[in-house]
Structures are given as structure tokens and as C-alpha cells.
Design a protein around this motif. Structure first.
Motif, PDB file in Angstrom:
ATOM      1  N   ASN A 114       1.787   9.912  15.052  1.00  0.00           N
ATOM      2  CA  ASN A 114       2.882  10.806  14.699  1.00  0.00           C
ATOM      3  C   ASN A 114       2.538  11.595  13.433  1.00  0.00           C
ATOM      4  O   ASN A 114       1.943  11.063  12.500  1.00  0.00           O
ATOM      5  N   THR A 115       2.932  12.852  13.415  1.00  0.00           N
ATOM      6  CA  THR A 115       2.685  13.692  12.256  1.00  0.00           C
ATOM      7  C   THR A 115       3.608  13.289  11.111  1.00  0.00           C
ATOM      8  O   THR A 115       4.802  13.056  11.310  1.00  0.00           O
ATOM      9  N   CYS A 116       3.052  13.187   9.914  1.00  0.00           N
ATOM     10  CA  CYS A 116       3.841  12.789   8.757  1.00  0.00           C
ATOM     11  C   CYS A 116       3.420  13.603   7.543  1.00  0.00           C
ATOM     12  O   CYS A 116       2.370  14.258   7.547  1.00  0.00           O
ATOM     13  N   THR A 117       4.258  13.565   6.523  1.00  0.00           N
ATOM     14  CA  THR A 117       3.978  14.256   5.267  1.00  0.00           C
ATOM     15  C   THR A 117       3.603  13.247   4.202  1.00  0.00           C
ATOM     16  O   THR A 117       4.392  12.363   3.870  1.00  0.00           O
ATOM     17  N   SER A 118       2.378  13.369   3.678  1.00  0.00           N
ATOM     18  CA  SER A 118       1.909  12.450   2.642  1.00  0.00           C
ATOM     19  C   SER A 118       2.321  12.976   1.280  1.00  0.00           C
ATOM     20  O   SER A 118       2.143  14.155   0.979  1.00  0.00           O
ATOM     21  N   SER A 119       2.888  12.120   0.447  1.00  0.00           N
ATOM     22  CA  SER A 119       3.359  12.563  -0.861  1.00  0.00           C
ATOM     23  C   SER A 119       3.305  11.418  -1.856  1.00  0.00           C
ATOM     24  O   SER A 119       3.173  10.253  -1.491  1.00  0.00           O
ATOM     25  N   THR A 120       3.446  11.762  -3.125  1.00  0.00           N
ATOM     26  CA  THR A 120       3.440  10.786  -4.197  1.00  0.00           C
ATOM     27  C   THR A 120       4.594  11.083  -5.142  1.00  0.00           C
ATOM     28  O   THR A 120       4.898  12.240  -5.417  1.00  0.00           O
ATOM     29  N   ILE A 121       5.238  10.047  -5.645  1.00  0.00           N
ATOM     30  CA  ILE A 121       6.361  10.216  -6.567  1.00  0.00           C
ATOM     31  C   ILE A 121       5.852  10.807  -7.884  1.00  0.00           C
ATOM     32  O   ILE A 121       4.842  10.355  -8.417  1.00  0.00           O
ATOM     33  N   PRO A 122       6.535  11.820  -8.441  1.00  0.00           N
ATOM     34  CA  PRO A 122       6.119  12.348  -9.744  1.00  0.00           C
ATOM     35  C   PRO A 122       6.279  11.307 -10.848  1.00  0.00           C
ATOM     36  O   PRO A 122       7.105  10.396 -10.740  1.00  0.00           O
ATOM     37  N   ARG A 123       5.500  11.454 -11.904  1.00  0.00           N
ATOM     38  CA  ARG A 123       5.666  10.580 -13.071  1.00  0.00           C
ATOM     39  C   ARG A 123       7.075  10.749 -13.629  1.00  0.00           C
ATOM     40  O   ARG A 123       7.661  11.833 -13.542  1.00  0.00           O
ATOM     41  N   ARG A 124       7.610   9.702 -14.215  1.00  0.00           N
ATOM     42  CA  ARG A 124       9.016   9.758 -14.623  1.00  0.00           C
ATOM     43  C   ARG A 124       9.345   8.679 -15.647  1.00  0.00           C
ATOM     44  O   ARG A 124       8.605   7.718 -15.837  1.00  0.00           O
ATOM     45  N   VAL A 165       5.355  -3.073  -1.891  1.00  0.00           N
ATOM     46  CA  VAL A 165       4.841  -3.223  -3.259  1.00  0.00           C
ATOM     47  C   VAL A 165       3.322  -3.346  -3.287  1.00  0.00           C
ATOM     48  O   VAL A 165       2.716  -3.210  -4.356  1.00  0.00           O
ATOM     49  N   GLN A 166       2.689  -3.568  -2.142  1.00  0.00           N
ATOM     50  CA  GLN A 166       1.232  -3.617  -2.094  1.00  0.00           C
ATOM     51  C   GLN A 166       0.610  -2.238  -1.851  1.00  0.00           C
ATOM     52  O   GLN A 166      -0.604  -2.094  -1.884  1.00  0.00           O
ATOM     53  N   SER A 167       1.437  -1.242  -1.616  1.00  0.00           N
ATOM     54  CA  SER A 167       0.918   0.068  -1.235  1.00  0.00           C
ATOM     55  C   SER A 167       0.527   0.900  -2.456  1.00  0.00           C
ATOM     56  O   SER A 167       1.023   0.693  -3.566  1.00  0.00           O
ATOM     57  N   THR A 168      -0.349   1.879  -2.249  1.00  0.00           N
ATOM     58  CA  THR A 168      -0.718   2.797  -3.328  1.00  0.00           C
ATOM     59  C   THR A 168       0.491   3.645  -3.719  1.00  0.00           C
ATOM     60  O   THR A 168       0.595   4.064  -4.880  1.00  0.00           O
ATOM     61  N   HIS A 169       1.382   3.892  -2.795  1.00  0.00           N
ATOM     62  CA  HIS A 169       2.572   4.695  -3.082  1.00  0.00           C
ATOM     63  C   HIS A 169       3.432   4.033  -4.143  1.00  0.00           C
ATOM     64  O   HIS A 169       4.098   4.711  -4.934  1.00  0.00           O
ATOM     65  N   PHE A 170       3.404   2.710  -4.189  1.00  0.00           N
ATOM     66  CA  PHE A 170       4.201   1.969  -5.158  1.00  0.00           C
ATOM     67  C   PHE A 170       3.633   2.094  -6.569  1.00  0.00           C
ATOM     68  O   PHE A 170       4.384   2.124  -7.547  1.00  0.00           O
ATOM     69  N   VAL A 171       2.322   2.183  -6.700  1.00  0.00           N
ATOM     70  CA  VAL A 171       1.698   2.127  -8.032  1.00  0.00           C
ATOM     71  C   VAL A 171       1.187   3.467  -8.530  1.00  0.00           C
ATOM     72  O   VAL A 171       0.834   3.587  -9.709  1.00  0.00           O
ATOM     73  N   GLN A 172       1.136   4.480  -7.686  1.00  0.00           N
ATOM     74  CA  GLN A 172       0.601   5.774  -8.105  1.00  0.00           C
ATOM     75  C   GLN A 172       1.727   6.789  -8.300  1.00  0.00           C
ATOM     76  O   GLN A 172       2.767   6.715  -7.653  1.00  0.00           O
ATOM     77  N   ARG A 173       1.496   7.732  -9.183  1.00  0.00           N
ATOM     78  CA  ARG A 173       2.438   8.811  -9.440  1.00  0.00           C
ATOM     79  C   ARG A 173       1.667  10.132  -9.468  1.00  0.00           C
ATOM     80  O   ARG A 173       0.476  10.155  -9.806  1.00  0.00           O
ATOM     81  N   SER A 174       2.341  11.214  -9.152  1.00  0.00           N
ATOM     82  CA  SER A 174       1.665  12.518  -9.186  1.00  0.00           C
ATOM     83  C   SER A 174       1.868  13.197 -10.525  1.00  0.00           C
ATOM     84  O   SER A 174       2.875  12.973 -11.197  1.00  0.00           O
ATOM     85  N   ARG A 175       0.887  13.994 -10.914  1.00  0.00           N
ATOM     86  CA  ARG A 175       0.931  14.664 -12.209  1.00  0.00           C
ATOM     87  C   ARG A 175       1.846  15.897 -12.141  1.00  0.00           C
ATOM     88  O   ARG A 175       1.830  16.637 -11.194  1.00  0.00           O
TER      89      ARG A 175
END
Length: 597
Positions: free
Chosen positions: A59-69, A587-597
Motif C-alpha cells: 500500500n502507498t504511504c507517506t513517510s514522515s518524521t515529527i519536527p523537533r519540539r 517505541v522500538q521504531s525510528t519514528h519514536f526516537v528521530q525528529r526532523s530539523r
């Protein structure tokens, strides 16, 4: 010294430290504030920067990262952190601060608190009260190496002052959730000194110093705000990983609602929060503890709005404050039994044919009590065929009625909370500018279902939208607005048969229903049939997995077609819908520990 003058001096000392901290904190933060993308409702990348199109399970999905905050602690996070670090159980934040604005029903979110002059004043009031309550106990900690010296003597005061740097370093690390810098230790030593030199009459100078110090720590932004900024020396990574201490805070507040414990901080000290396996080890430990149990129970209750049941109690109605409180205990106990002693799955939450009730609540429900003599004890009792699962408990039924037609609102809640779908706008179904009329009072012998069926018959323009919530609400008509079981209403016989409509087309990001023509309909005969239909609908576990991500992230803009959401959904279904596994996977995912600049 004049008491008013003394207090002003201490406030100035605290203000200088807090102001300096704010400058440093928000200078670091300014880089992400000015560089993060501004999101709008039409954006295909609604969970942060760095979006791209990918595939998950075909399935097509949109990959994204939470901004720093940075985000302010919620009232519960403030109180639990103070309780766990200082032992203070006065719950100052819950008592003083205004309730947070909820995001998708969840309390802990990054935009839920409005920080203004009023809140700052209340923080100061809370800090001063806690400092007064805990100063004596913390002075004993500070004076641990001054054994044999009598408090109030100059020798005692000199000894405490000589040890205060170590005390500040230890306590500060607990409250700031990271080691203090040398400059911060110097600043806080100055706050202690200001309090030491300006004690109230008859108060030990060292006690005054510790009290002032505690007040400053609690008002400091490094305590009040959680940061997710990453290494300040990393200026090149597009998706920087949070620091070990930020990860420790993120995992602790997500899974316990409180500050990291000593074990988690030790792991951060040793860079032992760097791999998925290390995160899983800590997450499993935290969830298994009392704090983890309570946090997951709170998640489920907030998901359905059941945590608000005590707001609905009224001395003038059948749902008294006492009954409302018992309903809260019922649901909390039921969730805990299912998640940690039972099947642990979403389906067990929806379908278990038991609940927990004391004699009063069992009688209110019309069930057989577990004991005929002990009115306070909650027993595990069978619900027979009347009430199965969490949707049949009063904490959900009484809070999902809305201010209009309960049948409508219950159907809408199921659509939003269990399916993660948004109803089409009036304009989308050809009713631009339409204002729904208020239904007239029921005629004698007429049920709500009979009235709304006549008001909104199939084939009408209004029914294009109503088909997605009205027939679903029918399934809950055996329960009145107070959560009591009923077979008749207003002299008419209740009909709880209906169907769940699934649209043929949804907005892939927002879940908004796009096509109102020819939906798929799954029929049911009663409430238990409705539960069965929900359990067989793949959108329900998918929505629940997304709710986990919304809860942990504290964000409202988690897109349905986000790649991480889809990955969580696959893992959640593969686990058989195990709730704990859903949290562990995220909580094991990169999405949990990474933030976008």
C-alpha cells in the motif's frame, strides 16, 4: 529584614535563573521553530518534515518524521513527576492548573496547554507550596553527610552549604531529567545562597535555602518542558536522533506518565537506549510496573472518553457522583484485568462477558452482585448477555451521549474512535449552509429510534451522512443515557438491530468519507451483534493502532496513511491485537526516537 523585601529578593534570584534558562532553552529551540515546515489541512505530509512516498505491505504511504519540539508537562505529568522525585502527593497542578485541551480525546499533547501569565503565576504558587511541604525532608537528604550535627547550629549550616553542590547535582538531574551543566549548578547554588542569607525569623538558614532551591527547580523550564531537540552539536542531520536523556523522558512519559526512574536514567548515562532491543527491554519493564499499568489503563479510558465519567455525576439524577466514581473504578479494573491478566487484546476489551462492580453498581446495572453484604468491594461478576465489553459500561455510555440525540452521538463516537473516520461535510452531501433542526419531543409510546427514522428516512439527502452513524447507534439503544439497561423507552419497545456502514472511498490521510454512495453494510440484531461486527472489521484494529501513535506522540495530525501508522497496524494485527505489543512495537521504531530539523 522586612518579610516583603526578603520575598522580593528571593523571587528576583529565582527569576534570574529561570530567565537565563529560558534564553538557553528557546535559543536551542529556535532553530527547529524557524526551519520546520508549516502544515496545513491539505498537506499530504501531516506528521512532520521530510515526507516522501513509500510502500508498506503493497500500500502507498507517506513517510514522515515529527519536527523537533518542546512541550509543556500536562497536569498529571507535573504531579506524578513531583510525587516520584520529591514524594509530594498534594497534586498541585491538578488542583490549580486549568484542564488541558484534548487532542483526539487525549490529555497529554504538545498543544494542549496555553502558557500565559496566569499559568506562570499558578506554577509559582504550586512550586512554593511543594517547596514548603518538602523542604524539611529534602534538607535531611542534603545533610546526609552531616551526621551528628544538630540542625540550626552554625556548624550544621556550614556543613550543608559545603555539600549543597552535590545535592543540587543529584536532585537537579532527577527534576531536569538530565545532568546539570556546571553553569546551572552555579546558578542554583546562588538561589540556595539567597534563601540561606534571607531566612524567615526563627527559620534555620539551611532550611530556608533548600526551600528556595526547591521552588526554583520546580519553576524552571527544564522541569516544566520536555525537549525533543537532539544533540545541539549535530547541525547537519536532517532527522537527528534525540539525546539519550530525551529518549528516556519520551519512553517514560509515554509508558508511565511520569519522569524517568533511576534505572532508565542509568541506561541513558551508559548510552543503553540506542537500539530497538534496548528500548524494548526498558519498555517491557516499565509497562509491567504499577506506573505502566496505570498509564495503559489511562490510554484506553481516554481513547473512549471514559475517564471523564466523574464529570457526569449529579446528586439530582440517577447517575450520582458515587455511581459515577464506581463506574470509573469498574472500567479501570476491567481494563487492567484484560491487559495484564487476561487476553490482553483489543477484542477482549470489546467482548469480555464480565465486569467489576460492587453491590451498589451491580444493582444499578441490574446484575447479580458478587456479594450481598460488602457494599464497598468490587467483585468480578458475569454480565450475561446484557453487557459485554467496555462499550457496555456506564463510563462509556454516559459520556458518549453528546448534547443532542444520544443515538446519533454514540454512532458518531464509534465512527471516530473505533474506525478513525470523519463524517463528510454538509456541503459534500449537498447540504451547504444547512443547520440540523432540533428533534421535537417524543410522542407517548414513541422511541428515539422510531422518531429519527421518520425524521431522516432512507433515500433522503440527510441520510447520505446519517447512514454512517444512525444505524450504528441503534445497537446501543438497550442502554439509556445513564448507562442502565432498558427494553422499553417512553412506553415503546426498544429495537437494537441495525448495521455498520463502511464507505467505499476515504481520504487516505484524514479518513474523511468521500463517497456516500453504495457503502458496504454489515447487519446486527442487538448490541452483542454490533460488537461482533466491529471485531470483524479490519478498520477497528487499524484505528486502534493509530490511536496508540496519537497518544504517545501527543499530536493531532497523525495521518491515516503515514508509513509508520501502516507498519504499526500490520504488527498490531500480526500480534492478534495485543495492546501491550502495540506500544512495544512503536517505541522500538525510528519514528519514536528521530525528529526532523
Amino acid at each position: 529584614m522586612n518579610l516583603g523585601r526578603k520575598k522580593e529578593l528571593l523571587k528576583v534570584a529565582i527569576f534570574l535563573v529561570v530567565f537565563s534558562t529560558l534564553n538557553i532553552l528557546f535559543d536551542n529551540c529556535s532553530r527547529f521553530v524557524t526551519s520546520s515546515p508549516v502544515l496545513d489541512a491539505s498537506s499530504s505530509n501531516q506528521t512532520g518534515g521530510g515526507g516522501s512516498t513509500n510502500q508498506v505491505g503493497g500500500n502507498t504511504c507517506t513517510s514522515s518524521t515529527i519536527p523537533r519540539r518542546v512541550w509543556f508537562l500536562p497536569r498529571s505529568g507535573f504531579d506524578q513527576s513531583i510525587r516520584d522525585v520529591l514524594g509530594d502527593q498534594s497534586n498541585q497542578a491538578t488542583s490549580l492548573f486549568a484542564p488541558e485541551t484534548r487532542t483526539n480525546g487525549f490529555v497529554d499533547n504538545e498543544t494542549g496547554v496555553s502558557v500565559d501569565a496566569n499559568l506562570i503565576g499558578l506554577v509559582q504558587q504550586a512550586a512554593e507550596t511543594i517547596a514548603t511541604n518538602q523542604a524539611q525532608a529534602q534538607l535531611k537528604v542534603a545533610a546526609a553527610n552531616c551526621a551528628g550535627m544538630q540542625s540550626g547550629t552554625s556548624a550544621f549550616d556550614t556543613c550543608v552549604t559545603s555539600k549543597i553542590g552535590s545535592f543540587i547535582s543529584t536532585l537537579g538531574k532527577q527534576l531536569f531529567r538530565r545532568p546539570l551543566t556546571a553553569a546551572e549548578i552555579t546558578d542554583m547554588t546562588g538561589v540556595y545562597t539567597a534563601g540561606f542569607q534571607n531566612p524567615d525569623s526563627g527559620v534555620d538558614p539551611a532550611l530556608s535555602g533548600v526551600q528556595t532551591l526547591l521552588s526554583a527547580f520546580i519553576q524552571d523550564p527544564n522541569f516544566l518542558y520536555r525537549t525533543e531537540l537532539g544533540d545541539p552539536n549535530d547541525t547537519t542531520s536532517t532527522t537527528p536522533t534525540m539525546t539519550q536523556y530525551e529518549i528516556a523522558s519520551a519512553i517514560s512519559y509515554a509508558l508511565t506518565g511520569s519522569t524517568p526512574d533511576s534505572t532508565l536514567m542509568a541506561a541513558a548515562d551508559g548510552n543503553q537506549l540506542a537500539t530497538p532491543a534496548q528500548l524494548a527491554t526498558q519498555a517491557q519493564r516499565l509497562i509491567a510496573g504499577a506506573g505502566g499499568n496505570m498509564q495503559l489503563e489511562s490510554f484506553v479510558m481516554q481513547w473512549l472518553g471514559s475517564d471523564r465519567i466523574t464529570e457526569y455525576g449529579s446528586a439530582n439524577g440517577p447517575l450520582t457522583p458515587g455511581i459515577a466514581s464506581e463506574m470509573q473504578t469498574e472500567t479501570q479494573t476491567f481494563i487492567g484485568e484484560n491487559l495484564f491478566s487476561g487476553g490482553g487484546t483489543l477484542n477482549s476489551l470489546l467482548s469480555s462477558n464480565f465486569t467489576y462492580a460492587n453491590t451498589e453498581l451491580a444493582n444499578y446495572y441490574g446484575l447479580t452482585p458478587g456479594s450481598s453484604t460488602d457494599t464497598g468491594t468490587f467483585y468480578k461478576i458475569s454480565t450475561g448477555n446484557q453487557r459485554n465489553g467496555i462499550l457496555s459500561q456506564g463510563s462509556f455510555l454516559a459520556t458518549s451521549n453528546g448534547s443532542g440525540v444520544p443515538l446519533f452521538h454514540r454512532g458518531v463516537v464509534i465512527r471516530q474512535k473505533l474506525l478513525c473516520q470523519t463524517l463528510p461535510s454538509f456541503a459534500a452531501v449537498g447540504l451547504g449552509g444547512f443547520t440540523p433542526p432540533v428533534p421535537p419531543p417524543l410522542s407517548p409510546g414513541e422511541t428515539t429510534r422510531q422518531e429519527v427514522t421518520q425524521l431522516v428516512p432512507q433515500g433522503t439527502t440527510c441520510y447520505r451522512c446519517h447512514q454512517f452513524f444512525m444505524p450504528t447507534g441503534y445497537g446501543l439503544e438497550n442502554f439509556d443515557v445513564f448507562g442502565r439497561y432498558q427494553t422499553t423507552q417512553n412506553g415503546g419497545t426498544v429495537d437494537a438491530s441495525g448495521f455498520l456502514s463502511e464507505p467505499t472511498s476515504l481520504d487516505p490521510s484524514t479518513g474523511t468519507i468521500l463517497d456516500v454512495q453504495n457503502p458496504t453494510e454489515s447487519s446486527f440484531n442487538d448490541f452483542n451483534g454490533l460488537v461482533g461486527v466491529l471485531m470483524n472489521d479490519p478498520n477497528v484494529p487499524n484505528c486502534f493502532a493509530r490511536q496508540i501513535m496519537v497518544f504517545v506522540n501527543g499530536r493531532s495530525d497523525v495521518a491515516n496513511n503515514d508509513c509508520q501508522v501502516m507498519s504499526l497496524q500490520q504488527n498490531f494485527q500480526a500480534s492478534g491485537g495485543n495492546v501491550v505489543s502495540g506500544f512495544l512495537n512503536y517505541v522500538q521504531s525510528t519514528h519514536f526516537v528521530q525528529r526532523s530539523r
